[in-house]
Write an enzyme that holds these catalytic residues in place. Structure first.
Site, PDB file in Angstrom:
ATOM      1  N   GLU A 102       0.837  -1.203   0.000  1.00  0.00           N
ATOM      2  CA  GLU A 102       0.000   0.000   0.000  1.00  0.00           C
ATOM      3  C   GLU A 102       0.871   1.252   0.000  1.00  0.00           C
ATOM      4  O   GLU A 102       1.066   1.884   1.044  1.00  0.00           O
ATOM      5  CB  GLU A 102      -0.943   0.017   1.207  1.00  0.00           C
ATOM      6  CG  GLU A 102      -2.113  -0.925   1.079  1.00  0.00           C
ATOM      7  CD  GLU A 102      -3.171  -0.692   2.159  1.00  0.00           C
ATOM      8  OE1 GLU A 102      -2.890   0.047   3.125  1.00  0.00           O
ATOM      9  OE2 GLU A 102      -4.271  -1.253   2.031  1.00  0.00           O
TER      10      GLU A 102
ATOM     11  N   GLU B 111      -6.517  -7.001  -1.412  1.00  0.00           N
ATOM     12  CA  GLU B 111      -6.965  -6.852  -0.021  1.00  0.00           C
ATOM     13  C   GLU B 111      -8.309  -6.142   0.013  1.00  0.00           C
ATOM     14  O   GLU B 111      -8.486  -5.107  -0.634  1.00  0.00           O
ATOM     15  CB  GLU B 111      -5.921  -6.064   0.774  1.00  0.00           C
ATOM     16  CG  GLU B 111      -6.173  -6.013   2.269  1.00  0.00           C
ATOM     17  CD  GLU B 111      -5.028  -5.305   2.988  1.00  0.00           C
ATOM     18  OE1 GLU B 111      -3.854  -5.674   2.775  1.00  0.00           O
ATOM     19  OE2 GLU B 111      -5.319  -4.362   3.745  1.00  0.00           O
TER      20      GLU B 111
END
Length: 475
Positions: free
Chosen positions: A301, A393
């Site tokens: 991320e 995710e």
């Protein structure tokens, strides 16, 4: 989107030997799937060899170059019925090496075994047959003067799904256009689970839980979440690299894809960890290069970093992996914590206007359905038409991984992902106290993981959506 997993108030100590590895060399897969090594079968006009890398077990069978050479397996079925046979093989020639597969002397079915490009490049060929209750003689007989392929093993699925194990059926993946495609060039959707950080919840990733994930849940992929900071990789690179190696092997034994997640989160600029990333991915790609079930995610991320910075990082890291594993698919996290830039006040247009200069890779998107709704969903819709996307995710809760579940908006996302063949892994496969962990607290100390009794509401919901058989086209 924002960081979801601050340092836990109660850190669970890493258990060094949490993964109980099966010791048998054959039939290591539970439930309806069994594996049979070719070198342990009956062989007529062929040799057991080990001179080409990438085989499993102790070797493979090299057919003699003649019609009629065969390998015969003894396969036991609990009941009579259909079965999917997945042959792992290599064919380094330029032409197919077809065989006739018979069961108990039946008329048989022809299996093509097309070229794989090299004798050390392994693929899977699939056949559907009928087995009798009890012992069956499954024979693969060469039908041309060039003999059969190099045969590594046979996986037999007697379940009701109608397909073999995900990584056996689909083989080496590649990106075709904006889709993830299998070895037959057909778009597929992979569905699975992400571990929590293995520095905290390694005790949740063990034989019983992985058996449940593969056989009770019907997963296709295991995301191995390797935090870089927060007590992760940088504290002991050798220990954590070895844990990842072990999880890759366990996923492989169960016919799952292994998604190796370089879980950088803070600092959010992946360039801060690029030296560590080079070391880690060089070793992982080198060791597992001959497997066909490895996917590399080089940045989880990225946050507080421009798209140009992420692009620069990716264009340095992708060649590191390609040097060891030329065929592996690589994933790249998008800016704004995997939000296609939305959480940074940007959009997917940054990527469209300045795409990464590489092939066989995908961009990743993350969402938490109770927090990320219309604006994020619209960005995903726009991006999916122009960019290869994989959702590595997501959760049914807020971006903290906690709070109430929004199953309605979660289903809206999953319906779109299914319709567009976009794969996903859900966060997370642990018994953390938050609502986003699928298991009830304390579950991972035990040995029962199948069924719904050990699951929180989010676990029940996601397991139910994973159990629907996947459609993996082969023609």
């Amino acid at each position: 989107m924002a960081p979801r997993w601050p340092v836990l108030p109660l850190l669970v100590p890493l258990v060094a030997a949490v993964l109980s590895v099966p010791t048998a060399s054959a039939d290591v897969v539970a439930a309806a799937v069994t594996e049979h090594q070719a070198e342990s079968a009956s062989i007529s006009n062929g040799l057991v060899e080990s001179n080409h890398a990438g085989y499993t077990g102790s070797g493979f069978v090299n057919y003699d170059n003649e019609t009629g050479a065969y390998v015969e397996f003894t396969v036991t079925a609990a009941t009579a019925g259909p079965a999917t046979l997945s042959f792992r093989y290599a064919n380094g020639t330029a032409a197919g090496r077809p065989v006739n597969v018979t069961v108990n002397g039946s008329a048989g079915v022809s299996v093509a075994f097309p070229p794989t490009g090299a004798w050390s490049t392994w693929s899977t060929a699939v056949a559907t047959v009928s087995l009798a209750a009890g012992a069956n003689r499954v024979r693969a007989t060469a039908t041309t003067s060039t003999g059969g392929p190099n045969l590594d093993r046979l996986a037999v699925d007697t379940g009701t799904s109608g397909v073999g194990r995900p990584a056996d059926v689909n083989g080496q993946l590649r990106v075709c256009g904006v889709k993830l495609c299998n070895q037959y060039g057909k778009p597929i959707q992979l569905r699975g689970m992400s571990t929590h950080g293995i520095q905290w919840y390694a005790q949740c990733v063990k034989t019983a839980s992985l058996d449940a994930l593969a056989n009770d849940w019907g997963a296709d992929v295991l995301r191995i979440s390797l935090y870089v900071q927060e007590g992760g990789y940088e504290t002991n690179p050798r220990k954590f690299t070895d844990l990842v190696h072990g999880y890759i092997e366990e996923a492989t034994r169960r016919g799952l894809y292994a998604l190796v997640d370089w879980h950088q989160l803070d600092p959010g600029d992946p360039n801060a960890n690029i030296s560590l990333a080079r070391t880690f991915f060089t070793e992982v790609a080198q060791r597992h290069r001959d497997k066909t079930n490895i996917i590399y995610d080089i940045a989880n991320e990225p946050n507080n970093v421009s798209w140009a910075g992420i692009k620069s990082y990716a264009e340095q890291m992708i060649p590191v992996i390609r040097a060891q594993d030329p065929d592996g698919v690589v994933f790249v996290g998008t800016h704004g914590w995997g939000s296609l830039g939305i959480s940074d006040g940007r959009s997917e247009q940054d990527i469209v206007a300045n795409p990464i200069n590489a092939t066989n890779f995908m961009y990743t998107f993350h969402f938490y359905a109770a927090s990320h709704q219309d604006e994020y969903f619209a960005a995903l819709q726009r991006a999916a038409a122009r960019l290869p996307i994989f959702v590595t995710e997501f959760g049914t809760q807020t971006y903290t991984g906690d709070g109430a579940n929004d199953f309605t908006y979660s289903q809206k996302y999953l319906d779109f992902l299914a319709a567009n063949k976009i794969g996903w892994t859900n966060w997370n496969f642990s018994d953390d106290f938050r609502s986003g962990a699928v298991f009830k607290e304390g579950t991972c100390a035990g040995s029962t993981f199948a069924g719904t009794g050990v699951l929180k509401p989010a676990g029940v919901w996601i397991r139910d959506r994973m159990r629907t058989p996947d459609d993996f086209p082969t023609s």
